[in-house]
Design a protein around this motif. Structure first.
Motif, PDB file in Angstrom:
ATOM      1  N   GLU A   1       0.817  -1.199   0.000  1.00 21.68           N
ATOM      2  CA  GLU A   1       0.000   0.000   0.000  1.00 21.68           C
ATOM      3  C   GLU A   1       0.866   1.270   0.000  1.00 21.68           C
ATOM      4  O   GLU A   1       0.387   2.341  -0.370  1.00 21.68           O
TER       5      GLU A   1
ATOM      6  N   ASP B   1       0.686  -7.920  -3.542  1.00 13.29           N
ATOM      7  CA  ASP B   1      -0.229  -7.574  -2.450  1.00 13.29           C
ATOM      8  C   ASP B   1      -0.649  -8.811  -1.676  1.00 13.29           C
ATOM      9  O   ASP B   1      -0.897  -9.875  -2.247  1.00 13.29           O
TER      10      ASP B   1
ATOM     11  N   LEU C   1      -7.594  -0.884   2.069  1.00 14.53           N
ATOM     12  CA  LEU C   1      -6.358  -0.419   1.449  1.00 14.53           C
ATOM     13  C   LEU C   1      -5.750  -1.436   0.504  1.00 14.53           C
ATOM     14  O   LEU C   1      -4.853  -1.104  -0.271  1.00 14.53           O
ATOM     15  N   ASP C   2      -6.191  -2.686   0.577  1.00 17.51           N
ATOM     16  CA  ASP C   2      -5.658  -3.704  -0.316  1.00 17.51           C
ATOM     17  C   ASP C   2      -6.192  -3.490  -1.736  1.00 17.51           C
ATOM     18  O   ASP C   2      -7.028  -2.618  -1.993  1.00 17.51           O
TER      19      ASP C   2
END
Length: 810
Positions: A310, A341, A376-377
């Motif tokens: 992030e 991620d 936020l991913d």
């Protein structure tokens, strides 16, 4: 350029506005504006109220407000003219870094009714950042043995701007040995390199001072410079070389410290110390030097810090391999590291614009609150779905990406559930999935939808007559399921007339407690049943109410003295003088004393007894206990006094008993002195006198006639009454009628009482107590009621005449 971006000539402007309007409608109410960064305070952004179709006059009453999302107060709206303007300095680089897209997302909320609009303000980049080299000066060591066209990579400059403003062009100061070449790697980043145009001669030119200039593509152009100090070395004429100029690797975020990213290997064609290599990091972009380490001996690149997708998704590492020759030679390569991620961020849930409390009559599909979620991913790890606590009358409706509305799903009832504790849960699409929740307490406000309710529709109350004025006789109580003032119950009488008087002259009810009071003493002989209604009303708007019926039976007390019916009165003091022949035998009825009592039941049940006897021997007279008949107890003789004074005591069966006395003067006469026509009411006495036989004959005829008329009257009366009433048996309400208080004794009659007579089966009781029926007066209607009323009056008159006639004959 402020407001909506406008391109093309003036002729295309209407078409552009039409396209923008169509795009806005298709975007579910989303507006898009564009402003340059570093715009001054007050800079016009757009007419947001007009673009949203809102009138300026309704902005303040409808609580028009702009809610920025994690962007502070960069933008503001003037509520007077509905213009969105710049409120504070906007630095695109600080706001979005090097991201190609940079926007400020706003939520525009208006109430009454509640509406939500989404506004996106794009921040355009301007050329406000010059190219910057990481060092002011770079030293190069180049062997004189380097052949022409040798390449020497240089540390490039960086520009905080984007796109054209960050497109750099390099230039080199004029010299005879070096030229400049700019290569573009896979990430479209230009890296400058020095190209040797001709062989170096250390003895002729041991050092060179060059100036490298980087110029961006903005307007106006901005530049940055780097001082190059080139030192010409001797001998070692082979550079270390990597097997490829650029390496591409992938590593997951949050990789453990010490994890090997890549092991680099460079070779040198020289031998000995000139081929002995050491590795070093030249630079890591962007700002990632603390995150990686490079083993100088074996070329292993390892993780040294915490990698966060992030924060940065990509790193570019410049590695140099240097030999130990004299002078040392170096080779270079680039390691491109892509961060993968992981689902390491839980969703975030925010609940705003709560409309509490919620009235219980709120219609379904009404918006109660707004819900926004974020993660936020990226990818599936950042895709969030919302759910709500099951089995509640609410539901979640998606209004826009990551925006939901909490709406009422079904009708509410505060009397069943007064509050709900809702839990909004957000799950992302990662594996394993992460979640977050937010609690919302929804209170249900009461509305006046329940009338006061009594425990039963009717109450029966028994009150003794002669009660003290203001006596409490009963308490009514109604319960209202609502709350606060909607459950505040007050009581009142439903006014009506009782005879010639108003109900409120008899009873009253306390408005708050519901206590019912008798305002005056009640008289059983005047009023046996008082039936009325009490109303209960709440304090809601509008008020709701209900009624309850009270049947107050006035119980009789022994408050009336027995009353003697009139007989022939002779002499002073009201004494009854009666002649009796001495020749009568035992059991001869001399006289019948008659009395009535205005009370009822046992209080009207009379008994008779002789009070005293003046003679010394047993009295030749006795009185029937319940009949009142004075009869001889033995044959009379000459020893009996010619005048006998009898005192008859009449007593009722009340508690305490009340009495009355009657004085009877009996004159004993010889048989030849007996009156020719006696008016005595004797029963069972035989006489051979012809005149008496005639009188008895007339009496029998009169009694038979009157009895026939009475039977006919009762039959007609019963038929008329039963035809006017529902079939409930041979009974019905009527005017005062004769009541037999004892099968053995006296007949009593009261003109104040209204009784109900019924014919039934079985053995008759020796004591008959009659209560008034629960039928309100005047219940008859139409011709039947008039006919019944007339016939009742006629019946009453006939009964009274018959009673008087019988009493006079007796």
């Amino acid at each position: 350029m402020l407001g909506f971006q406008k391109r093309g000539s003036g002729t295309l402007r209407p078409l552009l506005w039409l396209l923008l309007l169509t795009a806005w409608q298709a975007g579910s109410g989303q507006l898009h504006y564009s402003i340059p960064e570093e715009a001054k305070h007050g800079t016009f952004v757009g007419r947001i109220a007009q673009d949203l179709g809102l009138e300026l006059a309704e902005l303040v009453p409808r609580l028009f407000r702009v809610v920025p999302k994690d962007r502070g107060d960069l933008l503001e709206v003037n509520l007077q003219n509905g213009i969105l303007f710049v409120n504070s300095r906007i630095d695109r680089e600080a706001l979005c870094g090097r991201s190609a897209e940079c926007s400020i997302h706003l939520e525009v909320i208006v109430d009454r009714p509640l509406q939500v609009f989404h506004v996106e303000v794009e921040v355009r980049d301007i050329n406000d950042n010059p190219p910057v080299f990481p060092l002011k000066e770079q030293r190069l060591r180049i062997s004189e043995s380097k052949p022409p066209d040798s390449r020497f990579p240089l540390e490039g400059a960086s520009d905080a701007d984007i796109e054209e403003n960050a497109m750099l062009i390099y230039s080199l100061s004029q010299n005879e040995y070096f030229s400049l070449e700019s290569l573009t790697n896979s990430k479209q980043t230009k890296r400058p390199s020095l190209i040797l145009k001709k062989s170096l001669d250390r003895e002729k030119t041991p050092e060179l001072n060059l100036l490298l200039t980087a110029t961006d593509g903005g307007k106006p152009e901005l530049t940055g410079t780097l001082q190059l100090l080139v030192r010409v070395l001797d001998v070692n004429d082979n550079d270390p070389e990597f097997n490829q100029l650029e390496y591409k690797v992938r590593i997951t975020e949050n990789a453990a410290k010490g994890t090997v990213v890549i092991k680099l290997n460079a070779t040198d064609l020289d031998e000995g110390v000139n081929a002995d290599l050491s590795y070093s990091l030249m630079s890591i972009k962007p700002n990632g030097r603390p995150l990686f380490t490079l083993d100088e001996n074996n070329g292993e690149l390892r993780v040294n810090g915490t990698l966060d997708y992030e924060e940065n998704k990509f790193y570019e590492v410049e590695v140099q391999a240097t030999d130990k020759g004299t002078p040392p030679m170096a080779g270079h390569c680039t390691v491109s590291i892509e961060i993968l991620d992981l689902n390491d961020n839980s969703p975030e849930v925010s609940v705003t614009s709560l409309s509490l409390p919620v009235p219980e009559d709120t219609q379904p599909n009404t918006v109660i609150a707004l819900i926004s979620v974020s993660d936020l991913d990226s990818g599936a790890n950042g895709q969030v779905t919302c759910s709500l606590t099951p089995k509640v009358p609410f539901k979640i409706v998606s209004t826009f990406k990551n925006y939901y509305s909490l709406v009422l799903g079904s009708n509410l009832d505060r009397e069943k559930v007064s509050a709900y504790d809702l839990v909004v849960t957000a799950h992302d699409g990662g594996s394993p999935s992460l979640w977050a929740s937010a609690s919302v307490s929804v209170e249900v406000a009461d509305v006046n939808d329940n009338a006061p309710a009594f425990a039963q529709p009717e109450y029966t109350v028994f009150v003794k007559e002669n009660n003290p004025p203001g006596a409490h006789i009963f308490t009514v109580s109604a319960v209202d399921a609502d709350a606060q003032e909607n459950a505040l119950v007050s009581y009142s009488l439903v006014e009506r007339r009782v005879g010639e008087r108003a109900l409120s002259s008899y009873v009253s009810v306390h408005a708050e407690s519901g206590k019912v009071y008798a305002l005056q003493p009640l008289d059983h002989e005047e009023l046996e049943l008082l039936q009325f209604q009490v109303s209960a009303r709440d304090a809601g708007v509008p008020a709701l109410g209900s009624n309850v019926t009270l049947q107050v039976f006035v119980l009789d007390e022994n408050d009336n003295v027995p009353e003697l019916l009139p007989l022939r009165v002779v002499g002073a003091g009201g004494a009854v003088r009666e002649p009796v022949p001495r020749s009568v035998s035992s059991g001869h009825v001399v006289l019948k004393v008659r009395a009535v009592d205005a009370d009822s039941g046992y209080n009207a049940w009379l008994s008779y007894e002789l009070q005293s006897w003046a003679g010394g021997e047993r009295s030749p007279f006795s009185v029937g206990l319940y009949t009142g008949e004075i009869s001889t107890t033995r044959a009379l003789d000459d020893a009996d006094a010619p005048r006998q004074r009898l005192l008859v005591l009449v007593r009722d069966h009340g508690e305490p008993a009340l009495t009355a006395t009657a004085t009877v003067l009996v004159s004993l006469v010889e048989s030849n002195q007996e009156p020719k026509a006696s008016s005595r009411a004797l029963e069972g006495t035989a006489s051979s006198d012809p005149s008496l036989v005639d009188v008895n004959m007339y009496l029998i005829i009169a009694i038979c006639s009157v009895s026939s008329l009475l039977v006919l009257t009762l039959v007609l009366y019963t038929a008329l009454r039963c035809s006017a009433l529902p079939i409930e048996g041979a009974c019905g309400p009527g005017k005062p009628m004769l009541v037999c208080s004892s099968a053995l004794g006296s007949w009593s009659y009261s003109q104040q009482r209204r009784q109900k007579t019924c014919s039934g089966e079985g053995r008759s009781n020796t004591d008959l107590m009659a209560f008034s029926p629960n039928v309100p007066p005047g219940s008859g209607s139409g011709d039947s009621g008039v006919q019944n009323g007339i016939f009742e009056n006629v019946s009453t008159v006939i009964l009274e005449c018959i009673s008087c006639l019988l009493m006079s004959l007796m």
